[in-house]
Design a protein around this motif. Structure first.
Motif, PDB file in Angstrom:
ATOM      1  N   UNK A  19       0.843  -1.204   0.000  1.00 45.76           N
ATOM      2  CA  UNK A  19       0.000   0.000   0.000  1.00 45.76           C
ATOM      3  C   UNK A  19       0.880   1.256   0.000  1.00 45.76           C
ATOM      4  N   UNK A  20       1.863   1.312   0.883  1.00 48.24           N
ATOM      5  CA  UNK A  20       2.745   2.481   0.965  1.00 48.24           C
ATOM      6  C   UNK A  20       3.516   2.663  -0.342  1.00 48.24           C
ATOM      7  N   UNK A  21       3.949   1.560  -0.942  1.00 43.72           N
ATOM      8  CA  UNK A  21       4.688   1.607  -2.195  1.00 43.72           C
ATOM      9  C   UNK A  21       3.837   2.210  -3.319  1.00 43.72           C
ATOM     10  N   UNK A  22       2.557   1.876  -3.338  1.00 47.94           N
ATOM     11  CA  UNK A  22       1.655   2.423  -4.352  1.00 47.94           C
ATOM     12  C   UNK A  22       1.638   3.949  -4.264  1.00 47.94           C
ATOM     13  N   UNK A  23       1.572   4.493  -3.046  1.00 49.16           N
ATOM     14  CA  UNK A  23       1.580   5.942  -2.873  1.00 49.16           C
ATOM     15  C   UNK A  23       2.917   6.520  -3.323  1.00 49.16           C
ATOM     16  N   UNK A  24       4.004   5.857  -2.973  1.00 45.92           N
ATOM     17  CA  UNK A  24       5.335   6.331  -3.343  1.00 45.92           C
ATOM     18  C   UNK A  24       5.553   6.338  -4.845  1.00 45.92           C
ATOM     19  N   UNK A  25       5.095   5.302  -5.534  1.00 45.52           N
ATOM     20  CA  UNK A  25       5.259   5.220  -6.988  1.00 45.52           C
ATOM     21  C   UNK A  25       4.528   6.357  -7.700  1.00 45.52           C
ATOM     22  N   UNK A  26       3.458   6.849  -7.091  1.00 46.76           N
ATOM     23  CA  UNK A  26       2.704   7.948  -7.685  1.00 46.76           C
ATOM     24  C   UNK A  26       3.147   9.301  -7.137  1.00 46.76           C
ATOM     25  N   UNK A  27       4.273   9.290  -6.427  1.00 47.36           N
ATOM     26  CA  UNK A  27       4.888  10.502  -5.887  1.00 47.36           C
ATOM     27  C   UNK A  27       3.975  11.248  -4.905  1.00 47.36           C
ATOM     28  N   UNK A  28       3.225  10.501  -4.103  1.00 43.94           N
ATOM     29  CA  UNK A  28       2.388  11.078  -3.058  1.00 43.94           C
ATOM     30  C   UNK A  28       3.115  10.994  -1.739  1.00 43.94           C
ATOM     31  N   UNK A  29       3.122  12.079  -1.007  1.00 41.00           N
ATOM     32  CA  UNK A  29       3.676  12.050   0.334  1.00 41.00           C
ATOM     33  C   UNK A  29       2.597  11.546   1.287  1.00 41.00           C
ATOM     34  N   UNK A  30       2.955  10.630   2.156  1.00 39.30           N
ATOM     35  CA  UNK A  30       2.037  10.177   3.199  1.00 39.30           C
ATOM     36  C   UNK A  30       2.295  11.049   4.413  1.00 39.30           C
ATOM     37  N   UNK A  58      -9.174   9.454  -6.978  1.00 37.82           N
ATOM     38  CA  UNK A  58     -10.012   8.406  -7.565  1.00 37.82           C
ATOM     39  C   UNK A  58      -9.122   7.347  -8.225  1.00 37.82           C
ATOM     40  N   UNK A  59      -8.070   7.783  -8.910  1.00 37.37           N
ATOM     41  CA  UNK A  59      -7.127   6.866  -9.537  1.00 37.37           C
ATOM     42  C   UNK A  59      -6.392   6.021  -8.485  1.00 37.37           C
ATOM     43  N   UNK A  60      -5.975   6.678  -7.393  1.00 37.68           N
ATOM     44  CA  UNK A  60      -5.298   5.966  -6.307  1.00 37.68           C
ATOM     45  C   UNK A  60      -6.230   4.899  -5.738  1.00 37.68           C
ATOM     46  N   UNK A  61      -7.491   5.253  -5.546  1.00 35.26           N
ATOM     47  CA  UNK A  61      -8.475   4.309  -5.021  1.00 35.26           C
ATOM     48  C   UNK A  61      -8.614   3.094  -5.950  1.00 35.26           C
ATOM     49  N   UNK A  62      -8.673   3.342  -7.253  1.00 39.77           N
ATOM     50  CA  UNK A  62      -8.781   2.238  -8.223  1.00 39.77           C
ATOM     51  C   UNK A  62      -7.558   1.323  -8.145  1.00 39.77           C
ATOM     52  N   UNK A  63      -6.369   1.921  -8.033  1.00 41.33           N
ATOM     53  CA  UNK A  63      -5.146   1.122  -7.938  1.00 41.33           C
ATOM     54  C   UNK A  63      -5.098   0.340  -6.625  1.00 41.33           C
ATOM     55  N   UNK A  64      -5.572   0.947  -5.551  1.00 43.07           N
ATOM     56  CA  UNK A  64      -5.604   0.236  -4.263  1.00 43.07           C
ATOM     57  C   UNK A  64      -6.511  -0.990  -4.354  1.00 43.07           C
ATOM     58  N   UNK A  65      -7.673  -0.827  -4.994  1.00 47.04           N
ATOM     59  CA  UNK A  65      -8.618  -1.946  -5.143  1.00 47.04           C
ATOM     60  C   UNK A  65      -8.007  -3.116  -5.910  1.00 47.04           C
ATOM     61  N   UNK A  66      -7.028  -2.832  -6.771  1.00 45.78           N
ATOM     62  CA  UNK A  66      -6.390  -3.885  -7.557  1.00 45.78           C
ATOM     63  C   UNK A  66      -5.378  -4.688  -6.739  1.00 45.78           C
ATOM     64  N   UNK A  67      -4.943  -4.139  -5.606  1.00 46.07           N
ATOM     65  CA  UNK A  67      -3.954  -4.833  -4.788  1.00 46.07           C
ATOM     66  C   UNK A  67      -4.569  -6.063  -4.126  1.00 46.07           C
ATOM     67  N   UNK A  68      -3.796  -7.142  -4.110  1.00 39.60           N
ATOM     68  CA  UNK A  68      -4.222  -8.343  -3.399  1.00 39.60           C
ATOM     69  C   UNK A  68      -4.330  -7.980  -1.922  1.00 39.60           C
ATOM     70  N   UNK A  69      -5.318  -8.500  -1.260  1.00 36.08           N
ATOM     71  CA  UNK A  69      -5.555  -8.315   0.174  1.00 36.08           C
ATOM     72  C   UNK A  69      -6.265  -7.011   0.533  1.00 36.08           C
ATOM     73  N   UNK A  70      -6.548  -6.135  -0.438  1.00 32.20           N
ATOM     74  CA  UNK A  70      -7.329  -4.930  -0.139  1.00 32.20           C
ATOM     75  C   UNK A  70      -8.806  -5.283  -0.272  1.00 32.20           C
ATOM     76  N   UNK A  71      -9.565  -5.062   0.801  1.00 27.81           N
ATOM     77  CA  UNK A  71     -10.982  -5.421   0.836  1.00 27.81           C
ATOM     78  C   UNK A  71     -11.870  -4.219   0.495  1.00 27.81           C
ATOM     79  N   UNK A  72     -11.561  -3.060   1.103  1.00 26.50           N
ATOM     80  CA  UNK A  72     -12.418  -1.884   0.939  1.00 26.50           C
ATOM     81  C   UNK A  72     -11.576  -0.622   1.060  1.00 26.50           C
ATOM     82  N   UNK A  73     -11.900   0.381   0.225  1.00 24.85           N
ATOM     83  CA  UNK A  73     -11.220   1.678   0.266  1.00 24.85           C
ATOM     84  C   UNK A  73     -12.281   2.757   0.386  1.00 24.85           C
ATOM     85  N   UNK A  74     -12.098   3.667   1.351  1.00 26.02           N
ATOM     86  CA  UNK A  74     -13.025   4.788   1.528  1.00 26.02           C
ATOM     87  C   UNK A  74     -12.231   6.077   1.656  1.00 26.02           C
ATOM     88  N   UNK A  75     -12.684   7.118   0.967  1.00 28.45           N
ATOM     89  CA  UNK A  75     -12.122   8.458   1.162  1.00 28.45           C
ATOM     90  C   UNK A  75     -12.987   9.138   2.209  1.00 28.45           C
TER      91      UNK A  75
END
Length: 168
Positions: A19-30, A58-75
């Motif tokens: 999950x953290x890597x997904x944010x990093x690859x898209x150059x988002x600071x956590x 919205x794009x980040x949410x879609x990518x998170x949903x594609x990750x194995x083990x992610x059940x639900x994403x809410x903003x």
């Protein structure tokens, strides 16, 4: 725009890293991240605070949903939610100013959780702005150490409509 993203995941090794890597690859600071058990055995909740526009989130949410083990994403930023953070702060304190410090922390519903010869450790919970304000009021006493958990959050419950009273 600031976003609070709640991600329900299977409690498995490397899920947090993916999950953290997904944010990093898209150059988002956590800005903050908190992880803990959820109401369901075997599931954890990750709460991430980050910044981005609605389209990007919205794009980040879609990518998170594609990750194995992610059940639900809410903003949680786009719906009513309750968000809190825990603060532990150790401040310089002498016998002569302990009562003064107690008077400062009382309106914040903070409490002293440890007492040292020359210090007090204070615990407080609340939103980021409240904790920032408390830190600024304690700064003149000398902040020796400070730790914050980062935000954890849940969506508010739907408001229950009162039942109409029936007249006989």
């Amino acid at each position: 725009m600031r976003h609070i993203i709640s991600i329900l995941v299977n409690n498995q090794p490397r899920v947090l890293a993916r999950v953290a890597s997904l944010f990093g690859r898209r150059n988002f600071n956590i800005e903050s991240i908190s992880v803990g058990e959820s109401e369901e055995p075997g599931l954890s909740r990750i709460v991430i605070v980050t910044h981005g526009d609605a389209r990007t989130m919205e794009q980040v949410s879609k990518h998170l949903h594609k990750l194995i083990d992610v059940i639900k994403v809410q903003d949680l930023s786009i719906q009513q939610s309750v968000a809190r953070e825990l603060l532990l702060v150790k401040v310089g304190a002498t016998a002569s100013n302990r009562a003064e410090i107690q008077g400062i922390i009382e309106p914040f519903r903070a409490s002293v959780v440890d007492v040292g010869i020359n210090s007090l450790m204070i615990q407080a919970t609340g939103d980021r702005e409240k904790l920032d304000a408390l830190i600024e009021l304690l700064r003149p006493y000398g902040i020796k150490e400070l730790a914050r958990t980062g935000i954890t959050a849940l969506p508010r419950s739907m408001q229950i409509q009162p039942k109409a009273h029936m007249h006989a």
